[in-house]
Design a protein around this motif. Structure first.
Motif, PDB file in Angstrom:
ATOM      1  N   GLU A 249      39.210  46.920  22.587  1.00  0.00           N
ATOM      2  CA  GLU A 249      39.237  47.171  24.023  1.00  0.00           C
ATOM      3  C   GLU A 249      40.196  46.247  24.790  1.00  0.00           C
ATOM      4  OE1 GLU A 249      34.628  46.220  23.667  1.00  0.00           O
ATOM      5  OE2 GLU A 249      35.154  47.133  25.528  1.00  0.00           O
ATOM      6  N   ASP A 250      40.908  46.888  25.791  1.00  0.00           N
ATOM      7  CA  ASP A 250      41.533  45.967  26.911  1.00  0.00           C
ATOM      8  C   ASP A 250      40.741  46.198  28.126  1.00  0.00           C
ATOM      9  OD1 ASP A 250      43.001  45.284  28.885  1.00  0.00           O
ATOM     10  OD2 ASP A 250      45.029  46.211  28.375  1.00  0.00           O
ATOM     11  N   SER A 251      39.933  45.035  28.138  1.00  0.00           N
ATOM     12  CA  SER A 251      39.006  44.808  29.149  1.00  0.00           C
ATOM     13  C   SER A 251      39.577  43.957  30.314  1.00  0.00           C
ATOM     14  CB  SER A 251      37.847  44.147  28.748  1.00  0.00           C
ATOM     15  OG  SER A 251      37.334  44.837  27.696  1.00  0.00           O
TER      16      SER A 251
ATOM     17  N   PHE B 105      40.611  40.017  27.382  1.00  0.00           N
ATOM     18  CA  PHE B 105      40.200  39.779  28.644  1.00  0.00           C
ATOM     19  C   PHE B 105      41.543  39.121  29.215  1.00  0.00           C
ATOM     20  CE2 PHE B 105      36.090  40.609  27.241  1.00  0.00           C
ATOM     21  CZ  PHE B 105      35.533  41.209  28.261  1.00  0.00           C
ATOM     22  N   SER B 106      41.737  39.432  30.545  1.00  0.00           N
ATOM     23  CA  SER B 106      42.564  38.511  31.293  1.00  0.00           C
ATOM     24  C   SER B 106      42.033  37.984  32.477  1.00  0.00           C
ATOM     25  CB  SER B 106      43.759  39.294  32.173  1.00  0.00           C
ATOM     26  OG  SER B 106      44.546  38.856  33.002  1.00  0.00           O
ATOM     27  N   PHE B 107      42.158  36.626  32.697  1.00  0.00           N
ATOM     28  CA  PHE B 107      41.626  36.093  33.961  1.00  0.00           C
ATOM     29  C   PHE B 107      42.695  35.581  35.014  1.00  0.00           C
ATOM     30  CE2 PHE B 107      39.060  34.443  30.316  1.00  0.00           C
ATOM     31  CZ  PHE B 107      38.086  35.459  30.507  1.00  0.00           C
TER      32      PHE B 107
ATOM     33  N   GLY C 107      44.138  37.674  40.306  1.00  0.00           N
ATOM     34  CA  GLY C 107      43.806  38.756  40.900  1.00  0.00           C
ATOM     35  C   GLY C 107      42.742  39.800  40.237  1.00  0.00           C
ATOM     36  N   LYS C 108      42.254  39.253  38.986  1.00  0.00           N
ATOM     37  CA  LYS C 108      41.300  40.044  38.263  1.00  0.00           C
ATOM     38  C   LYS C 108      39.996  39.968  38.880  1.00  0.00           C
ATOM     39  CE  LYS C 108      44.477  41.804  35.757  1.00  0.00           C
ATOM     40  NZ  LYS C 108      45.151  41.844  34.630  1.00  0.00           N
ATOM     41  N   ASN C 109      38.923  40.500  38.473  1.00  0.00           N
ATOM     42  CA  ASN C 109      37.685  40.237  38.881  1.00  0.00           C
ATOM     43  C   ASN C 109      37.026  39.149  38.684  1.00  0.00           C
ATOM     44  OD1 ASN C 109      38.076  43.348  39.452  1.00  0.00           O
ATOM     45  ND2 ASN C 109      36.016  43.749  39.124  1.00  0.00           N
TER      46      ASN C 109
HETATM   47  C1  PLP Z   1      46.306  42.141  33.517  1.00  0.00           C
HETATM   48  C2  PLP Z   1      46.299  43.072  32.529  1.00  0.00           C
HETATM   49  C3  PLP Z   1      46.682  42.710  31.106  1.00  0.00           C
HETATM   50  C4  PLP Z   1      47.523  41.468  30.888  1.00  0.00           C
HETATM   51  O1  PLP Z   1      46.754  40.113  31.385  1.00  0.00           O
HETATM   52  P1  PLP Z   1      47.624  38.899  31.599  1.00  0.00           P
HETATM   53  O2  PLP Z   1      46.577  37.998  31.896  1.00  0.00           O
HETATM   54  O3  PLP Z   1      48.372  39.311  33.042  1.00  0.00           O
HETATM   55  O4  PLP Z   1      48.592  38.629  30.492  1.00  0.00           O
HETATM   56  C5  PLP Z   1      46.492  43.570  30.276  1.00  0.00           C
HETATM   57  N1  PLP Z   1      46.075  44.885  30.289  1.00  0.00           N
HETATM   58  C6  PLP Z   1      45.705  45.321  31.608  1.00  0.00           C
HETATM   59  C7  PLP Z   1      45.034  46.579  31.681  1.00  0.00           C
HETATM   60  C8  PLP Z   1      45.819  44.179  32.529  1.00  0.00           C
HETATM   61  O5  PLP Z   1      45.210  44.990  33.875  1.00  0.00           O
END
Ligand code: PLP
Length: 372
Positions: free
Chosen positions: A159-161, A183-185, A188-190
């Motif tokens: 999953e790309d969450s 997961f990305s933190f 600007g992410k949630n």
């Molecule tokens: C932001 C994002 C990433 C990458 O995360 P980073 O922390 O910026 O490296 C990967 N996939 C999706 C769908 C994203 O929105």
């Protein structure tokens, strides 16, 4: 001006708690691989409902190193095909090509912009070994169907969450559906740190351990290197700040969902295509955490200019699909008409936990007064 996303206002809400957390780290004298990182990993795993969480330097690394770990464990090899939605943010595709795996770009569902199980099924070949399921804009992919398909064809599911912290279907959250999740933190992410940060989650202990080693020079134990790894770790400062932010994630998500419902009910202009939502009540929206509220319009520059004149900032997610990027010139021959149309028409309205009810009404009014 209504900004697209007011990060300063978001973090000001928790200013004192963030300062206290930062002070704790400064005074501890311990800045990498310590108690804060460990505590955040436990808290975030508990939040997702997974057995393991491994903190990483960013979201892209979480995806890259999970695929890399499957290679090290003999589950993937160079040249294997990996199915990924064609309309995703480029990071999902970069994680595949960084590992010398072959991305197979599939068109999304025309209504949800997410992976469509039928189209995924059509893309499966004997070389297909994995699926990257991207919960785009914050909405969960139909994971039950994707996992059934994966079981049937013995495929790994990552999953790309990065946009979907907390999104839930049948009581199961993003990050706990696939064999692993990134997961990305990014701020600007949630769930946003105050710098770069990321994590992977899984219920597979061996995978978690391998990813952890890969992000630590390939080492399980100091000065003993099993893999040619790299350095990608969640530092103590970001972990401590994320522990503060995690406590407010569900409340923030609820505000996002309420704004989405207000937009969906208030925007009645037939020139503006709304995202598909299962219903107009927040209670039934748990599968969508609205990282973005994305509408479609035919004449996008005019629509954006109209909103700008009304003092409203908008952004485009995303203007150029991966297969039309210079970085992927080898893929430019591909024809992905739905993806290309989506990229030409999408506009993201302001969305975030600090937008006021009055601002929401102003945005709705401006959308409804748009004419060709
Ligand atoms: C932001 C994002 C990433 C990458 O995360 P980073 O922390 O910026 O490296 C990967 N996939 C999706 C769908 C994203 O929105």
């Amino acid at each position: 001006m209504i900004p697209f996303l007011d990060l300063k206002a978001i973090n000001q809400q928790h200013r004192q708690a963030l300062i206290d957390a930062a002070t704790r780290v400064i005074d501890s004298g311990w800045y990498v691989l310590g108690q804060e990182g460990k505590a955040f990993e436990q808290e975030f795993a508990a939040y997702c409902g997974t057995r393991h969480c491994v903190g990483m330097a960013n979201g892209l690394d979480a995806l890259v190193l999970t695929l890399r770990a499957w290679k090290e464990l003999g589950k993937l090899k160079e040249g294997d095909e990996v199915i990924v939605p064609a309309n995703t943010y480029i990071a999902s595709v970069l994680a595949i090509t960084e590992n010398r795996l072959k991305p197979v770009l599939v068109e999304p569902d025309a209504r949800t912009y997410n992976l469509c199980p039928q189209k995924v099924r059509q893309a499966i070949t004997p070389k297909t070994k994995a699926i990257v399921a991207v919960h785009l804009y914050g909405q969960l992919v139909p994971m039950k169907a994707i996992m059934d398909l994966a079981d049937e064809h013995k495929l790994l599911v990552l999953e790309d969450s990065a946009q979907a912290h907390g999104a839930t279907v049948d009581g199961k959250r993003a990050g706990n559906w696939g064999h692993a999740s990134g997961f990305s933190f990014y701020p600007g992410k949630n769930l946003g740190a105050l710098g770069d940060a990321g994590a992977m989650t899984t219920n597979d202990a061996e995978l978690a351990q391998t990813v952890r080693a890969l992000g630590n020079y390939g080492s399980h134990r100091k000065y003993e290197n099993h893999y040619q790894g790299l350095n990608s770790r969640l530092d103590e400062m970001q972990a401590a700040l994320l522990r503060v932010k995690l406590q407010h994630l569900d409340a923030d998500t609820l505000v996002r969902q309420q704004i989405a419902v207000a937009y969906a009910q208030g925007i009645t202009n037939p020139l503006v295509t709304l995202p598909i939502t299962p219903s107009s009540t927040v209670a039934s929206l748990q599968n969508h955490v609205f990282h973005l509220f994305v509408v479609r319009v035919k004449n996008r520059p005019a629509f954006q200019a109209h909103l700008k004149a009304a003092g409203i900032d908008t952004l485009i997610h995303y203007p150029i699909p991966p297969h039309q990027q210079e970085a992927y010139r080898d893929y430019q021959h591909l024809s992905l008409p739905l993806t290309e149309t989506i990229h030409q028409e999408v506009v993201s309205l302001p969305m975030g936990p600090t937008i006021s009810g009055e601002q929401v009404q102003d945005i709705i009014k401006a959308c409804n007064s748009y004419t060709v």
